[in-house]
Design an enzyme around this catalytic site. Structure first.
Site, mmCIF file in Angstrom:
data_model
loop_
_atom_site.group_PDB
_atom_site.id
_atom_site.type_symbol
_atom_site.label_atom_id
_atom_site.label_comp_id
_atom_site.label_asym_id
_atom_site.label_seq_id
_atom_site.Cartn_x
_atom_site.Cartn_y
_atom_site.Cartn_z
ATOM 1 N N GLN A 115 -6.903 4.320 1.592
ATOM 2 C CA GLN A 115 -7.074 5.723 1.213
ATOM 3 C C GLN A 115 -8.544 6.130 1.265
ATOM 4 O O GLN A 115 -8.872 7.277 1.590
ATOM 5 C CB GLN A 115 -6.517 5.929 -0.201
ATOM 6 C CG GLN A 115 -6.253 7.379 -0.578
ATOM 7 C CD GLN A 115 -4.924 7.900 -0.053
ATOM 8 O OE1 GLN A 115 -3.910 7.238 -0.177
ATOM 9 N NE2 GLN A 115 -4.917 9.089 0.508
ATOM 10 N N LYS A 118 -9.213 6.944 4.850
ATOM 11 C CA LYS A 118 -8.406 8.109 5.237
ATOM 12 C C LYS A 118 -9.022 9.390 4.686
ATOM 13 O O LYS A 118 -9.196 10.379 5.402
ATOM 14 C CB LYS A 118 -6.989 7.938 4.673
ATOM 15 C CG LYS A 118 -6.019 9.021 5.078
ATOM 16 C CD LYS A 118 -4.763 9.041 4.195
ATOM 17 C CE LYS A 118 -4.039 7.720 4.189
ATOM 18 N NZ LYS A 118 -2.694 7.827 3.568
ATOM 19 N N LYS A 130 -5.213 4.802 -5.746
ATOM 20 C CA LYS A 130 -3.740 4.731 -5.616
ATOM 21 C C LYS A 130 -3.195 4.159 -6.910
ATOM 22 O O LYS A 130 -3.874 3.397 -7.590
ATOM 23 C CB LYS A 130 -3.362 3.794 -4.461
ATOM 24 C CG LYS A 130 -1.965 4.040 -3.932
ATOM 25 C CD LYS A 130 -1.994 5.126 -2.871
ATOM 26 C CE LYS A 130 -0.619 5.491 -2.389
ATOM 27 N NZ LYS A 130 -0.703 6.404 -1.230
ATOM 28 N N GLY A 169 1.883 12.371 -5.083
ATOM 29 C CA GLY A 169 3.109 11.604 -4.838
ATOM 30 C C GLY A 169 2.938 10.540 -3.772
ATOM 31 O O GLY A 169 1.937 10.483 -3.064
ATOM 32 N N ASP A 170 3.920 9.685 -3.678
ATOM 33 C CA ASP A 170 4.045 8.684 -2.612
ATOM 34 C C ASP A 170 5.510 8.235 -2.690
ATOM 35 O O ASP A 170 6.355 8.991 -3.199
ATOM 36 C CB ASP A 170 3.059 7.514 -2.829
ATOM 37 C CG ASP A 170 2.917 6.618 -1.598
ATOM 38 O OD1 ASP A 170 2.215 6.991 -0.652
ATOM 39 O OD2 ASP A 170 3.537 5.529 -1.572
ATOM 40 N N THR A 213 2.274 15.872 5.421
ATOM 41 C CA THR A 213 2.092 14.519 5.980
ATOM 42 C C THR A 213 2.871 14.366 7.283
ATOM 43 O O THR A 213 2.336 13.928 8.310
ATOM 44 C CB THR A 213 2.535 13.445 4.973
ATOM 45 O OG1 THR A 213 1.915 13.713 3.720
ATOM 46 C CG2 THR A 213 2.154 12.056 5.448
ATOM 47 N N ASN A 244 10.252 12.049 2.446
ATOM 48 C CA ASN A 244 9.385 13.203 2.669
ATOM 49 C C ASN A 244 8.706 13.167 4.044
ATOM 50 O O ASN A 244 8.748 14.139 4.795
ATOM 51 C CB ASN A 244 8.338 13.247 1.545
ATOM 52 C CG ASN A 244 7.279 14.295 1.792
ATOM 53 O OD1 ASN A 244 6.317 14.070 2.511
ATOM 54 N ND2 ASN A 244 7.471 15.477 1.247
ATOM 55 N N SER A 383 -3.572 18.105 -0.019
ATOM 56 C CA SER A 383 -3.854 17.870 -1.445
ATOM 57 C C SER A 383 -5.286 18.306 -1.765
ATOM 58 O O SER A 383 -5.545 18.900 -2.817
ATOM 59 C CB SER A 383 -3.711 16.384 -1.781
ATOM 60 O OG SER A 383 -2.379 16.032 -2.036
HETATM 61 P P1 NDP Z 1 9.874 8.776 0.070
HETATM 62 O O1 NDP Z 1 10.110 8.109 -1.225
HETATM 63 O O2 NDP Z 1 10.100 10.233 0.193
HETATM 64 O O3 NDP Z 1 10.714 8.059 1.220
HETATM 65 C C1 NDP Z 1 10.548 6.716 1.482
HETATM 66 C C2 NDP Z 1 11.485 6.341 2.622
HETATM 67 O O4 NDP Z 1 11.140 5.040 3.074
HETATM 68 C C3 NDP Z 1 12.935 6.271 2.185
HETATM 69 O O5 NDP Z 1 13.754 6.574 3.281
HETATM 70 C C4 NDP Z 1 13.064 4.813 1.773
HETATM 71 O O6 NDP Z 1 14.391 4.303 1.813
HETATM 72 C C5 NDP Z 1 12.223 4.139 2.819
HETATM 73 N N1 NDP Z 1 11.696 2.882 2.279
HETATM 74 C C6 NDP Z 1 10.887 2.727 1.203
HETATM 75 N N2 NDP Z 1 10.658 1.439 0.973
HETATM 76 C C7 NDP Z 1 11.352 0.768 1.913
HETATM 77 C C8 NDP Z 1 11.495 -0.595 2.199
HETATM 78 N N3 NDP Z 1 10.900 -1.531 1.453
HETATM 79 N N4 NDP Z 1 12.275 -0.938 3.277
HETATM 80 C C9 NDP Z 1 12.886 0.015 4.026
HETATM 81 N N5 NDP Z 1 12.786 1.333 3.789
HETATM 82 C C10 NDP Z 1 12.016 1.692 2.750
HETATM 83 O O7 NDP Z 1 8.364 8.404 0.454
HETATM 84 P P2 NDP Z 1 7.392 9.112 1.504
HETATM 85 O O8 NDP Z 1 8.157 9.651 2.646
HETATM 86 O O9 NDP Z 1 6.495 10.008 0.749
HETATM 87 O O10 NDP Z 1 6.499 7.862 1.979
HETATM 88 C C11 NDP Z 1 6.806 7.100 3.153
HETATM 89 C C12 NDP Z 1 5.541 6.416 3.635
HETATM 90 O O11 NDP Z 1 4.549 7.406 3.935
HETATM 91 C C13 NDP Z 1 4.868 5.469 2.647
HETATM 92 O O12 NDP Z 1 4.255 4.413 3.366
HETATM 93 C C14 NDP Z 1 3.767 6.330 2.032
HETATM 94 O O13 NDP Z 1 2.721 5.544 1.506
HETATM 95 C C15 NDP Z 1 3.337 7.112 3.249
HETATM 96 N N6 NDP Z 1 2.619 8.348 2.992
HETATM 97 C C16 NDP Z 1 3.133 9.320 2.206
HETATM 98 C C17 NDP Z 1 2.445 10.498 2.009
HETATM 99 C C18 NDP Z 1 3.013 11.638 1.241
HETATM 100 O O14 NDP Z 1 2.369 12.690 1.197
HETATM 101 N N7 NDP Z 1 4.190 11.531 0.649
HETATM 102 C C19 NDP Z 1 1.102 10.696 2.586
HETATM 103 C C20 NDP Z 1 0.684 9.644 3.477
HETATM 104 C C21 NDP Z 1 1.418 8.513 3.639
HETATM 105 P P3 NDP Z 1 15.184 3.988 0.448
HETATM 106 O O15 NDP Z 1 15.585 5.324 -0.070
HETATM 107 O O16 NDP Z 1 16.312 3.116 0.865
HETATM 108 O O17 NDP Z 1 14.203 3.288 -0.452
HETATM 109 O O1 2IT Z 2 -0.904 7.915 1.185
HETATM 110 C C1 2IT Z 2 -1.247 9.095 0.967
HETATM 111 O O2 2IT Z 2 -2.172 9.634 1.582
HETATM 112 C C2 2IT Z 2 -0.503 9.844 -0.047
HETATM 113 N N1 2IT Z 2 0.453 9.328 -0.622
HETATM 114 C C3 2IT Z 2 -0.940 11.232 -0.422
HETATM 115 C C4 2IT Z 2 -2.076 11.185 -1.391
HETATM 116 C C5 2IT Z 2 -2.488 12.506 -1.967
HETATM 117 O O3 2IT Z 2 -3.353 12.462 -2.832
HETATM 118 O O4 2IT Z 2 -1.984 13.560 -1.565
#
Ligand code: NDP
Ligand code: 2IT
Length: 451
Positions: A115, A118, A130, A169-170, A213, A244, A383
């Protein structure tokens, strides 16, 4: 991946391993950066003697705490919460909170380290942090999630602040959880400040933060393709995840004329050879968010789609791939399969979804490869814009924010080009992102002296 010298690099990595035993994800993230930075600082004595990389790879602070809460049966539950404040050289610590049973110190230290780079790449004044907990929101009632979030914030509140550390969130933390946590922060402190981002629009949230994202990951992909004189029109896209990031990436791909054909979750993946449509994506969003459903049900809802339990989608032939679920979900063998099947570009929506072997393979094969710290930075960038709107006590309209997100993603692409352009026209985006992110943080740290 030329290095200053292999002995020095190995000694550095040996030290990282020794100081962080049982933390494979953190060691992996540091190695990914160190491979490029050792080469970059070879002729830059100031960074070397100030031990800048060694310092960025040592979090400023790791806070770990007990989270006690009561479930719907009146039973007492105990989880472990964390906040890793990695580096605040260029702004307050900033980064998401993850609620997932796999959360531990290694995972959060890798995420906070990534992060830091990034956030520097976004051009906005944000340091890296984080946090999260090993809490599993799956199968919990709304009230259980609320009680957990309140208990979590009852400790976290003393470590954060609008000018100190601003979580968001994450995985497992979306609008519902941010609402409960913001409510508890305000209740404890009596301060209405921009201490969290990803808030609801009614109480200080920003337009397009939920989309940012996934949209940004697709903009980055489009920029990589454009740079090689190509476009997204008609491209078949394989996506993992269905949360998401994945759903908004699918949505933007469709807007831009591409054809997403897969989504997944921890149970397996769905393949829809006809391609997802905006209506189908909307169904997935609502199914996952409101009904907390599983992706397997997509194949029951939409004819022609199939569900593949226990598998990842990387064997489905495609032009572009967007891993948007979690770390180390795309391995070396998957990378070889993707390239053999004709995949020309990969844009990481998730953080570190490709393991080191996969990332090395893509770089060696000259696949266009956008690493998460550049490709998924659109979320934290918006953010950052939410923080600006909160401190100026006004909110921008959606078209302005859409434009700002687009511009920020274009600028990140340019920053990667500045350090990643190779002879012959290929761009090493990993190298570009690592060096551009490092340089900004490093120069600020040099200004502060030995601290
Ligand atoms: P969500 O909780 O909205 O969705 C996560 C998705 O990934 C779900 O479909 C989940 O499936 C799947 N998943 C999670 N863990 C696993 C695992 N161990 N094996 C297989 N599938 C898995 O999270 P986000 O979409 O927000 O985050 C997804 C990725 O993006 C993460 O790496 C996060 O760090 C990254 N990210 C998110 C940001 C954001 O703004 N939200 C910003 C930048 C990066 P299930 O429901 O079965 O767990
Ligand atoms: O991995 C990421 O960049 C995030 N989960 C978003 C972090 C944020 O502060 O919006």
């Amino acid at each position: 991946m030329a290095r200053l010298d292999d002995v020095e690099f190995s000694t550095f990595m040996e030290g990282v391993r020794e100081r962080n035993p049982h933390e494979p994800e953190f060691v992996q993230a540091v190695q990914d950066v160190a491979e490029d930075i050792f080469e970059f600082i070879k002729d830059k004595q100031a960074y070397q003697s100030a031990q800048i990389l060694r310092r960025i790879a040592e979090p400023d602070r790791v806070v770990s705490f007990r989270v006690t809460w009561e479930d719907d049966n009146g039973e007492v539950q105990v989880n472990r919460g964390y906040r890793v404040q990695n580096n605040n050289a260029i702004g307050p610590y900033k980064g998401g909170l993850r609620f997932h049973p796999s959360v531990n110190e290694s995972v959060l230290k890798f995420l906070a380290f990534e992060q830091t780079f990034k956030n520097a790449l976004t051009g906005l004044p944000m340091g890296g942090g984080k946090g999260g907990a090993n809490f599993n929101p799956k199968g919990k009632s709304d009230r259980e999630v609320m009680r957990f979030c309140q208990s979590f914030m009852t400790e976290l509140f003393r470590h954060i602040g609008a000018d100190v550390d601003v979580p968001a969130g994450d995985i497992g933390v979306g609008a519902r959880e941010i609402g409960y946590m913001f409510g508890q922060y305000k209740r404890i402190t009596n301060h209405f400040t921009g201490v969290l981002t990803g808030k609801g629009l009614e109480y200080g949230g920003s337009m397009i933060r939920p989309e940012a994202t996934g949209y940004g990951t697709v903009y980055f992909l489009e920029n990589m393709l454009k740079h090689q004189g190509r476009g997204l029109e008609g491209m078949r896209a394989v996506i993992s995840g269905s949360g998401n990031v994945a759903t908004h990436a699918a949505e933007k791909l469709i807007h831009l004329g591409a054809k997403p054909v897969t989504l997944s979750d921890s149970g397996g993946f769905i393949h829809d050879p006809e391609g997802l449509t905006l209506e189908k994506v909307q169904w997935v969003k609502s199914h996952k968010t409101h009904r907390r459903g599983r992706i397997s049900e997509y194949a029951e809802e939409f004819k022609g789609a199939t569900f593949h339990p226990g598998e990842t989608p990387w064997s489905v032939p495609c032009d572009v791939a967007l891993p948007c679920a979690t770390q180390n979900e795309l391995l070396g063998a998957d990378a070889r399969t993707l390239v053999a099947n004709g995949c020309i570009a990969v844009s990481e929506g998730a953080n570190m979804p490709c393991d080191l072997e996969a990332a090395h393979y893509f770089r060696g094969a000259k696949t266009m490869f956008g690493p998460g710290k550049a490709a998924n930075a659109g979320g934290v960038a918006v953010s950052g814009l939410e923080m600006s709107q909160n401190s100026s006590r006004r909110s921008w309209k959606e078209p302005e924010l859409q434009l700002m997100l687009r511009e920020i993603m274009d600028d990140i692409h340019d920053r990667c080009l500045a350090y990643g352009q190779q002879l012959g026209g290929h761009v090493d985006y990993v190298k570009g992102a690592n060096i551009a992110g490092f340089k900004k943080v490093a120069d600020a740290m040099l200004a502060f002296g030995v601290v």
